[in-house]
Write a protein that holds these residues in place. Structure first.
Motif, PDB file in Angstrom:
ATOM      1  N   VAL A 135      -2.965  40.013  68.408  1.00 31.60           N
ATOM      2  CA  VAL A 135      -0.875  39.844  69.390  1.00 31.60           C
ATOM      3  C   VAL A 135      -2.179  40.036  70.481  1.00 31.60           C
ATOM      4  CG1 VAL A 135       0.288  40.597  69.449  1.00 31.60           C
ATOM      5  CG2 VAL A 135      -0.896  39.814  67.000  1.00 31.60           C
ATOM      6  N   ALA A 136      -2.174  41.215  71.327  1.00 35.62           N
ATOM      7  CA  ALA A 136      -3.253  41.729  73.131  1.00 35.62           C
ATOM      8  C   ALA A 136      -3.328  40.425  72.973  1.00 35.62           C
ATOM      9  CB  ALA A 136      -3.276  43.289  73.096  1.00 35.62           C
ATOM     10  N   THR A 137      -4.707  39.435  72.549  1.00 36.66           N
ATOM     11  CA  THR A 137      -5.322  39.248  73.437  1.00 36.66           C
ATOM     12  C   THR A 137      -4.354  37.857  73.713  1.00 36.66           C
ATOM     13  OG1 THR A 137      -7.256  40.102  72.207  1.00 36.66           O
ATOM     14  CG2 THR A 137      -7.328  37.974  73.466  1.00 36.66           C
ATOM     15  N   LYS A 138      -3.728  37.479  72.559  1.00 38.14           N
ATOM     16  CA  LYS A 138      -2.597  36.080  72.282  1.00 38.14           C
ATOM     17  C   LYS A 138      -1.818  35.945  74.195  1.00 38.14           C
ATOM     18  CE  LYS A 138      -1.454  32.152  71.766  1.00 38.14           C
ATOM     19  NZ  LYS A 138      -1.988  30.542  72.337  1.00 38.14           N
ATOM     20  N   SER A 139      -1.159  37.438  74.076  1.00 34.79           N
ATOM     21  CA  SER A 139       0.253  38.057  74.403  1.00 34.79           C
ATOM     22  C   SER A 139      -0.576  37.968  76.029  1.00 34.79           C
ATOM     23  CB  SER A 139       0.343  39.436  74.132  1.00 34.79           C
ATOM     24  OG  SER A 139       0.676  39.828  72.776  1.00 34.79           O
ATOM     25  N   LYS A 140      -2.238  38.478  76.181  1.00 36.91           N
ATOM     26  CA  LYS A 140      -2.671  38.750  78.032  1.00 36.91           C
ATOM     27  C   LYS A 140      -3.126  37.171  78.259  1.00 36.91           C
ATOM     28  CE  LYS A 140      -6.340  40.401  80.454  1.00 36.91           C
ATOM     29  NZ  LYS A 140      -6.485  39.115  81.478  1.00 36.91           N
ATOM     30  N   ARG A 141      -3.132  36.489  77.486  1.00 32.73           N
ATOM     31  CA  ARG A 141      -3.580  35.389  77.516  1.00 32.73           C
ATOM     32  C   ARG A 141      -2.663  34.503  77.991  1.00 32.73           C
ATOM     33  NH1 ARG A 141      -6.379  30.966  79.655  1.00 32.73           N
ATOM     34  NH2 ARG A 141      -6.217  28.720  78.177  1.00 32.73           N
ATOM     35  N   MET A 142      -1.323  34.045  77.857  1.00 37.01           N
ATOM     36  CA  MET A 142      -0.505  33.466  77.769  1.00 37.01           C
ATOM     37  C   MET A 142       0.157  33.801  78.820  1.00 37.01           C
ATOM     38  SD  MET A 142      -0.093  30.974  75.706  1.00 37.01           S
ATOM     39  CE  MET A 142       1.903  30.851  76.248  1.00 37.01           C
TER      40      MET A 142
END
Length: 318
Positions: A135-142
């Motif tokens: 979730v943290a990885t996807k959040s940072k990506r977006m």
């Protein structure tokens, strides 16, 4: 904690950057959730634990796919309840780059304790860390994508989280740098289409919400048309959500609302639904104050971690 050429630390969100650790947000009762997870995984006899016994051992937490490290408090608590100790080699929020040219695996932490308890906690701790980091990885990506496209507003998650696991997923959003949005039905009064239909009108629903929410709670209204948004603003809504508008329609409606109510009403515009990595440039505009998306926590890839006990090595008893 150490750093290296294959890891970079992400700055905390501006709301948290100069304060305590994000773990300080966790409520007093959160550790009982960890107890429940452990109970679920070993509800009766621990047969594998009998096989390996309780000799002290050392295990290494390995990261095997790129991602943002998130969920350290939950991982720590799993092993604290099992009388094990965890030593971290990277800070939470660090991006771990496991590309082949940089080694493929990164030793993230060392865990010591009785062998059977290392294995009792292994799967629960890894599942939690993998999901939270995903979730943290996807959040940072977006967040990176909307900032690169010139968006200056708030990117937020949603309440479409996994039952029983919301705290972990919302925590991952914060570590990734985005807003967690409301956490539950008590956090903000959000009036959706079913509320409006059941009450009879937007105006009546907002009036009822204001009568009990008082000054402390914002009222947000989900709107399907620009006309509904105007009614919500007139009724006193603090936030209007333009739900599932297409890219061009969203821009036109947001600009129109800002122009019409300038100097007359204070309100925020939120858009929800439809944002993807592929359409960021055509979707965002700075008349929108908040973009909320479930894409940062629904269906996201997990970060791959494993826990490996050292072969043939026992830790001397202390």
């Amino acid at each position: 904690m150490s750093s290296s050429i294959n890891a970079t630390t992400i700055p905390l969100p501006t709301t948290a950057a100069h304060h305590g650790s994000l773990s300080d947000l966790l409520p007093s009762h959160w550790t009982t959730q960890v107890t429940t997870w452990l109970d679920e995984d070993a509800p009766s006899f621990d047969y594998g634990g009998f096989v390996v016994g309780s000799s002290p051992r050392t295990a290494h937490l390995l990261c095997k796919s790129p991602g943002v490290l998130s969920g350290i408090p939950f991982f720590d608590e799993v092993f604290r309840q099992l009388d094990c100790k965890v030593q971290w080699h990277y800070d939470e929020g660090t991006f771990l780059d496991t590309s082949k040219e940089k080694g493929g695996k990164i030793k993230v932490a060392t865990v010591t304790g009785p062998t059977r308890k290392l294995l009792l906690g292994e799967r629960v701790a890894l599942n939690t860390l993998a999901r939270c980091s995903g979730v943290a990885t996807k959040s940072k990506r977006m967040l990176d994508l909307v900032r690169e496209a010139g968006y200056t507003g708030v990117l937020a998650g949603t309440r479409k989280t996994t039952p029983g696991f919301r705290l972990v997923e919302k925590y991952g959003m914060l570590v990734g740098g985005i807003d967690g949005h409301r956490h539950d039905l008590s956090s903000m009064i959000m009036l959706k289409d079913n509320h409006i239909w059941a009450k009879g009108s937007i105006t009546a629903a907002v009036k009822a919400a204001k009568s009990v929410g008082g000054f402390a709670l914002k009222v947000e209204v989900e709107c399907q048309t620009e006309g509904e948004a105007n009614e919500a603003i007139e009724a006193g809504a603090d936030v209007v959500m333009l739900d599932n508008f297409d890219g061009e329609g969203l821009k036109v409606a947001a600009r129109s609302l800002k122009d019409r109510w300038k100097g007359k009403r204070e309100f925020l515009i939120e858009s929800s639904g439809g944002l993807t990595e592929a359409n960021v440039k055509g979707y965002i505009n700075n008349d929108i104050d908040i973009i909320s998306t479930s894409s940062v926590h629904q269906g996201v890839a997990h970060v791959d971690f494993s826990l490996k006990i050292e072969h043939g090595t026992e830790v001397p008893a202390t």
